[in-house]
Write an enzyme that holds these catalytic residues in place. Structure first.
Site, short mmCIF file in Angstrom:
data_model
loop_
_atom_site.label_atom_id
_atom_site.label_comp_id
_atom_site.label_asym_id
_atom_site.label_seq_id
_atom_site.Cartn_x
_atom_site.Cartn_y
_atom_site.Cartn_z
N ASP A 22 0.85 -1.20 0.00
CA ASP A 22 0.00 0.00 0.00
C ASP A 22 0.88 1.24 0.00
O ASP A 22 1.85 1.32 0.77
CB ASP A 22 -0.89 -0.04 1.26
CG ASP A 22 -1.70 1.24 1.43
OD1 ASP A 22 -2.01 1.88 0.40
OD2 ASP A 22 -2.04 1.57 2.58
N ASP A 26 -4.45 3.58 2.65
CA ASP A 26 -5.84 3.16 2.88
C ASP A 26 -5.90 1.68 3.31
O ASP A 26 -6.97 1.10 3.39
CB ASP A 26 -6.72 3.39 1.64
CG ASP A 26 -6.23 2.58 0.44
OD1 ASP A 26 -5.20 1.87 0.55
OD2 ASP A 26 -6.89 2.63 -0.63
N ASP A 99 -4.99 -11.09 -15.63
CA ASP A 99 -6.08 -12.00 -15.34
C ASP A 99 -7.25 -11.58 -16.22
O ASP A 99 -7.56 -10.39 -16.31
CB ASP A 99 -6.47 -11.86 -13.86
CG ASP A 99 -6.72 -13.19 -13.21
OD1 ASP A 99 -7.53 -13.95 -13.74
OD2 ASP A 99 -6.12 -13.46 -12.14
N ASP A 200 -9.60 -16.85 -16.23
CA ASP A 200 -10.23 -17.32 -15.00
C ASP A 200 -11.40 -18.25 -15.29
O ASP A 200 -12.26 -17.94 -16.13
CB ASP A 200 -10.73 -16.08 -14.24
CG ASP A 200 -11.34 -16.44 -12.91
OD1 ASP A 200 -10.60 -16.83 -12.01
OD2 ASP A 200 -12.57 -16.33 -12.77
N GLU A 254 -7.33 -21.20 -16.44
CA GLU A 254 -7.45 -21.82 -15.12
C GLU A 254 -8.35 -23.04 -15.28
O GLU A 254 -9.45 -22.95 -15.80
CB GLU A 254 -8.08 -20.82 -14.14
CG GLU A 254 -8.02 -21.31 -12.71
CD GLU A 254 -9.17 -20.77 -11.86
OE1 GLU A 254 -10.16 -20.29 -12.42
OE2 GLU A 254 -9.05 -20.86 -10.64
N HIS A 321 -3.43 -17.53 -4.87
CA HIS A 321 -4.30 -16.77 -3.97
C HIS A 321 -5.54 -17.55 -3.53
O HIS A 321 -6.34 -17.03 -2.76
CB HIS A 321 -4.72 -15.48 -4.67
CG HIS A 321 -5.53 -15.76 -5.90
ND1 HIS A 321 -5.00 -16.40 -7.00
CD2 HIS A 321 -6.83 -15.56 -6.18
CE1 HIS A 321 -5.94 -16.56 -7.91
NE2 HIS A 321 -7.06 -16.07 -7.45
N ASP A 322 -5.72 -18.76 -4.05
CA ASP A 322 -6.91 -19.56 -3.74
C ASP A 322 -6.62 -20.75 -2.84
O ASP A 322 -7.52 -21.55 -2.57
CB ASP A 322 -7.53 -20.11 -5.03
CG ASP A 322 -8.23 -19.05 -5.85
OD1 ASP A 322 -8.67 -18.04 -5.26
OD2 ASP A 322 -8.33 -19.23 -7.08
C1 NOJ Z 1 -10.82 -18.50 -9.69
C2 NOJ Z 1 -10.09 -17.37 -9.01
O1 NOJ Z 1 -8.75 -17.73 -8.87
C3 NOJ Z 1 -10.78 -17.17 -7.68
O2 NOJ Z 1 -10.06 -16.33 -6.83
C4 NOJ Z 1 -12.16 -16.65 -7.96
O3 NOJ Z 1 -12.87 -16.53 -6.75
C5 NOJ Z 1 -12.93 -17.59 -8.90
N1 NOJ Z 1 -12.13 -18.07 -10.00
C6 NOJ Z 1 -14.13 -16.90 -9.47
O4 NOJ Z 1 -13.72 -15.90 -10.37
#
Ligand code: NOJ
Length: 569
Positions: A22, A26, A99, A200, A254, A321-322
């Site tokens: 950041d 914020d 993305d 995605d 993905e 990130h998932d």
């Molecule tokens: C995969 C993304 O990596 C994830 O973070 C997202 O929540 C879902 N697709 C829906 O877009």
């Protein structure tokens, strides 16, 4: 001069901008934050950045709900910042992968705002609608909405479809106008100079618009039931032919369907669909188990490598990130083993065949969080899962410990830059809590420590660049039935390297293939890197290794890359 396309040897670093740095005070990361850190990013030795979505969004799913595909999220900055970032990356020889979130948009996107206005609106068929007078729509699963994949909309007395949250309506790819819009969006960013797209949830874009009854669906079988319908291949070819072929850029989607054959179909060059796949089988492996089984994990790497060898192209990753932090999931994040095991996992990532992806913070060995209540969680998936568990009457302590291990928020805590307040991420309250271990795990500390995960990571990127065998070479597993050792030989023409890793807390013996007896280590996570990342001039103390006989000893989580005694280039 290599005849391989550049993206095969790309070393990709994934930046989740919200949690990177950041600069506006914020509590939310921004593009200026990335620009200010470009020298750090370049110092990692990576060659491309994948940027999670930066488009305007109500942030119901942190940017995966796009309300304008041609803009920049206000919280992240301006288009001028984006242009500066792109220029700054290119000036350092780093490519930029965007993305592309087009299975769905946000419900706040103008297309959906129009679509929901009336049944004869020109944007009506941009989305999937089911008129209420036909009764309840056939059940559809939603990854994020426990009430299911259709949401009723009063204005037109109809339901709209969403495989993710109810604020993420799915676009109707059967409609050629939608495809034209997407191709235009892609051209917009490619004309700016971006170098590729991570598409995605792309395996879900194909839908049967007669909306038949489908077998009961959960997260476990959603890809098999909804994923990769035949028309998806056609959509990809259309994109390749009409857009991608006109730029020196690549696509990775993905998801890769349910089988190796699906992945081959998607990524084999003759079929002209994608340049590489990004499958979930390894990330999902034992996703909910206390401890995964190494033999099974190795078998998966072997299956994918052999399945795609000479036919398609894979992505290699353990974190994003998932998913939880890789060192907490596959390694050992205890103070005793964190450093060695994080280095060990990075050794795997940077010595396998495929395009390698490192998630921000994994170059430091950042770990999962340990939050005692639901309050600090920010992810809509975690919060919805918690609500459902509460309603079901689950043991909520158990549920929280499940979230601490598997929630996506584990990967989303801010990058730990220093031991200063909020880890140097922000001067304000961060949008998501900083992992308290930032006082010891941070960039400043690791820059100063020649034995850090960070310096070792740099050694590995230098190694991968110096040895094309690691990118393109064949992969031969060694000791596939061993539950502690993960080892393989990589071979390309005359060049051959041996990678041996001990994925356990014990000291173990490992076989040394004849070619490598008397060989030399190129990287050893028990050796000291002395802060020097030039592989050839590296003065490394490898005293722990004896490579004179047909077996050698590996300490807990030790990982080495060996060159034969008669190395060939
Ligand atoms: C995969 C993304 O990596 C994830 O973070 C997202 O929540 C879902 N697709 C829906 O877009």
């Amino acid at each position: 001069m290599s005849t391989h396309p550049w993206y095969k040897s790309a070393i990709i670093y994934q930046i989740y901008p919200r949690s990177f740095q950041d600069t506006t005070g914020d509590g939310i990361g921004d593009l200026r934050g990335i620009i200010n850190r470009l020298d750090y990013v370049a110092s990692l030795g990576i060659t491309a950045v994948w940027l999670n979505p930066v488009y305007p969004s109500p942030n119901d799913d942190n940017g995966y709900d796009v309300s304008d595909y041609r803009g920049i999220m206000l919280e992240f900055g301006t288009m001028a910042d984006f242009d500066e970032l792109l220029t700054g990356l290119h000036a350092r020889g780093i490519k930029l992968v965007m993305d592309l979130v087009v299975n769905h948009s946000s419900d706040e996107h103008r297309w959906f705002q129009e679509s929901r206005k009336s049944r004869d609106n020109e944007y009506r068929d941009y989305y999937h609608w089911w008129p209420a007078e036909k009764g309840t729509p056939p059940a559809r699963f939603s990854y994020f909405d426990p009430t299911g994949g259709w949401t009723y909309d009063e204005t037109t007395n109809a339901y709209y479809l969403h495989y993710f949250g109810h604020k993420q309506p799915d676009l109707n790819w059967q409609n050629p106008k939608v495809r034209e819009e997407v191709k235009d969006v892609m051209r917009f960013w490619l004309d700016k100079g971006v170098d590729g797209f991570r598409m995605d949830a792309f395996q879900f874009v194909g839908k049967d618009t007669t909306y038949p009854e489908l077998p009961p669906t959960t997260a476990a079988n959603a890809v098999a039931v909804y994923g990769l319908r035949p028309e998806v291949h056609g959509y990809l070819r259309e994109i390749k032919r009409e857009v991608m072929d006109h730029y020196d850029a690549f696509t990775v989607a993905e998801g890769a369907g349910s089988t190796i054959q699906d992945a081959v179909d998607l990524s084999s060059p003759e079929r002209e669909e994608l340049n590489m796949v990004y499958h979930f089988e390894i990330a999902d492996y034992a996703a909910k188990k206390e401890r995964f089984d190494l033999i099974g994990l190795k078998a998966l790497f072997t299956k994918w490598d052999q399945g795609l060898a000479g036919k398609g192209w894979d992505s290699i990753y353990l974190g994003n990130h998932d998913v939880p932090r890789m060192v907490s999931k596959y390694g050992n994040d205890s103070p005793e083993h964190r450093v060695a095991s994080a280095k060990c996992l990075n050794t795997l990532l940077l010595t396998m065949r495929g395009t390698t992806f490192t998630y921000q913070g994994d170059e430091l060995g950042m770990t999962n969080v340990d939050w005692p209540t639901i309050e600090p969680y920010r992810d809509l998936q975690a919060r919805n899962q918690y609500k459902t568990a509460l309603e079901r009457g689950d043991d909520m302590n158990e549920h929280l410990s499940f979230l601490n291990k598997f929630s996506r928020d584990n990967a989303r805590t801010p990058v730990q830059w220093s031991d200063k307040s909020n880890a140097g991420f922000t001067t304000a309250e961060p949008w998501i809590g900083v992992n308290p271990n930032y006082r010891s795990i941070n960039v400043v500390a690791q820059e100063a420590d020649p034995n850090s995960v960070l310096h070792h990571f740099r050694q590995l990127t230098a190694l991968r660049k110096a040895y094309p065998v690691l990118v393109h070479g064949g992969y031969e597993p060694i000791l596939p039935e061993d539950g502690r050792i993960f080892a393989y030989v990589r071979t390309l023409d005359e060049a051959s390297l041996f990678v041996a890793m001990n994925w356990s807390e014990e000291t173990v013996d490992c076989v040394l293939p004849e070619l490598f007896v008397g060989g030399r280590p190129l990287v050893d996570n028990y050796g000291s890197a002395n802060g020097e990342e030039d592989i050839d001039s590296n003065e490394v103390n490898y005293s722990s290794l004896n490579l004179q006989t047909s077996s050698f000893c590996l300490s807990p989580w030790q990982a080495v890359v060996l060159q034969s005694s008669t190395p060939k280039p």
